[in-house]
Design a protein around this motif. Structure first.
Motif, short mmCIF file in Angstrom:
data_model
loop_
_atom_site.label_atom_id
_atom_site.label_comp_id
_atom_site.label_asym_id
_atom_site.label_seq_id
_atom_site.Cartn_x
_atom_site.Cartn_y
_atom_site.Cartn_z
N ARG A 1 40.54 44.41 29.66
CA ARG A 1 40.26 45.53 30.55
C ARG A 1 41.17 46.68 30.17
O ARG A 1 42.34 46.48 29.84
N THR A 2 40.65 47.89 30.23
CA THR A 2 41.45 49.09 30.02
C THR A 2 42.00 49.55 31.36
O THR A 2 41.25 49.67 32.34
N VAL A 3 43.30 49.80 31.41
CA VAL A 3 43.98 50.18 32.65
C VAL A 3 44.59 51.56 32.46
O VAL A 3 45.35 51.78 31.52
N THR A 4 44.24 52.49 33.34
CA THR A 4 44.80 53.85 33.26
C THR A 4 45.62 54.22 34.49
O THR A 4 46.25 55.27 34.51
N ALA A 5 45.62 53.37 35.51
CA ALA A 5 46.38 53.65 36.73
C ALA A 5 46.81 52.32 37.35
O ALA A 5 46.10 51.31 37.22
N PRO A 6 47.94 52.30 38.06
CA PRO A 6 48.42 51.05 38.67
C PRO A 6 47.41 50.40 39.60
O PRO A 6 47.37 49.17 39.71
N GLU A 7 46.57 51.19 40.25
CA GLU A 7 45.60 50.61 41.18
C GLU A 7 44.49 49.81 40.47
O GLU A 7 43.72 49.10 41.12
N ASP A 8 44.41 49.93 39.14
CA ASP A 8 43.40 49.18 38.38
C ASP A 8 43.89 47.79 37.97
O ASP A 8 43.11 46.99 37.42
N VAL A 9 45.15 47.48 38.23
CA VAL A 9 45.76 46.28 37.66
C VAL A 9 45.13 45.00 38.21
O VAL A 9 44.80 44.08 37.45
N ASP A 10 44.94 44.91 39.52
CA ASP A 10 44.43 43.66 40.09
C ASP A 10 43.03 43.34 39.58
O ASP A 10 42.71 42.17 39.31
N ASP A 11 42.19 44.35 39.43
CA ASP A 11 40.85 44.13 38.88
C ASP A 11 40.95 43.62 37.44
O ASP A 11 40.20 42.72 37.04
#
Length: 371
Positions: free
Chosen positions: A86-96
């Motif tokens: 998964r590509t993560v660009t913000a901390p709120e994307d981490v759990d997904d």
């Protein structure tokens, strides 16, 4: 370097100039081919190639060549590998990302080189903390705008000093992709820092090396690369898996290939760029084995305190050259990967037993102190 280069041929200095102006000057020189050896100039080279009508990586394929997430998508579509990411660009994307990829996993920049900000994470709290720190550049570390969380490829059990991964440099002209040189690797320094490589004969059995070559060529073909590429492949208990592809010649590859008497990758790269015939060597000599060994600071080191007794490194048997890369007082940080290496040790040995003994002797020399 410019005065040296001007003694060898025409030089067009692009610094501080509009690209359109540079293109016009280059066009007047009627170039026959184009090539870069720098990871950070692949996109520039592709644009110049398109403007000048020269063969190189197609601009439409640049995202898959330079972005690790787009590479994974391309490999999955081609049936080459199906690594979860998964590509993560913000901390709120981490759990997904954690829910999709699972743990353990590896954190790495989408765009990057030299093992910068690359680290394994084993639980959710560690993963959240690391991804957030990397995205925000905490504690003076380098910040990333986009990071991948990727399934951790588990390497097979491999005795030190050998690594559980291998690299293949290839030359590509359309669907005609051929292996040029295999760089066998030393064991990584924690967390994922390269300690260099050796060639041409590998400690890995030839039947396995051939499977690695075949997989590397398939990966290069899937990315529609034209010219040279460097493919890193993990050796797992289930077989070889693609780590990543770089759309340029690998580090130290030309030096290792020439000193081991195997082939001449830089010459092949230039000929491919010019559309001239080239020959890829099918046989691999047993001897000698050339090595390029990197001395890596401990993960907790933050500064070089002192450098002393470098002569002891230089006087080791089978060592031809030592290049000290860190000065006293200089900062070192595992997060910037190979840019923090302390030294490069280059030499030639007769066989793998001699190489293992040489690596142990290099690591045993007391020549540098850290804080």
């Amino acid at each position: 370097m410019i005065p040296v280069l001007e003694r060898l041929g025409s030089v067009v200095n692009a610094a501080g100039r509009p690209e359109s102006e540079v293109i016009e000057e280059l066009r007047g020189l009627r170039p026959a081919g184009i090539l870069t050896f720098s990871e950070f100039r692949i996109a520039d080279t592709a644009r110049l190639a398109a403007a000048l009508g020269l063969r190189y990586h197609p601009t439409a394929d640049l995202p898959a060549i330079t972005r690790k997430d787009r590479q994974r998508e391309r490999f999955a579509r081609a049936g080459i590998d199906g690594v979860r990411f998964r590509t993560v660009t913000a901390p709120e994307d981490v759990d997904d990302a954690i829910a999709h990829v699972g743990l353990p996993a590896i954190v790495k920049p989408v765009l990057g080189a030299s093992s910068r900000n690359t680290v394994a994470v084993s639980d959710a709290d560690e993963c959240r903390a690391m991804l957030t720190a990397v995205l925000e550049g905490r504690d003076d570390g380098p910040a990333e705008t986009a990071v991948m969380l990727e399934e951790l490829l588990i390497g097979r059990d491999t005795a030190a000093p050998w690594g559980d991964y291998i690299a293949v440099d290839c030359v590509a002209d359309g669907d005609d992709v051929r292996p040029v040189f295999v760089t066998s690797k030393f064991a990584l320094a924690p967390p994922f820092r390269e300690r260099g490589g050796y060639g041409g004969h590998s400690v890995v059995p030839e039947v396995e090396v051939q499977a690695v070559r075949d997989l590397a060529c398939r990966a290069v073909r899937a990315l529609n690369i034209h010219g040279v590429a460097d493919v890193e492949i993990k050796l797992t208990a289930e077989g070889p898996r693609v780590i990543e592809v770089n759309g340029r010649l690998g580090a130290w590859v030309d030096d290792l290939a020439v000193r081991s008497g195997t082939t001449d990758p830089a010459d092949i790269a230039v000929k491919a760029a010019l559309g001239r015939p080239y020959t890829v060597t099918a046989t691999v000599p047993e001897h000698p084995v050339a090595f390029h060994y990197l001395i890596v600071p401990p993960m907790g080191a933050r500064r070089v305190k002192a450098v002393h007794n470098v002569r002891a490194l230089r006087e080791l048997p089978h060592v031809d050259r030592v290049t000290v890369l860190a000065e006293p007082g200089e900062s070192v940080d595992w997060r910037i990967g190979s840019r923090s290496n302390a030294a490069a040790v280059i030499g030639t040995v007769a066989d793998h037993a001699e190489l293992a003994a040489t690596v142990a002797a290099i690591e045993d020399v007391d020549w540098i102190d850290y804080e």
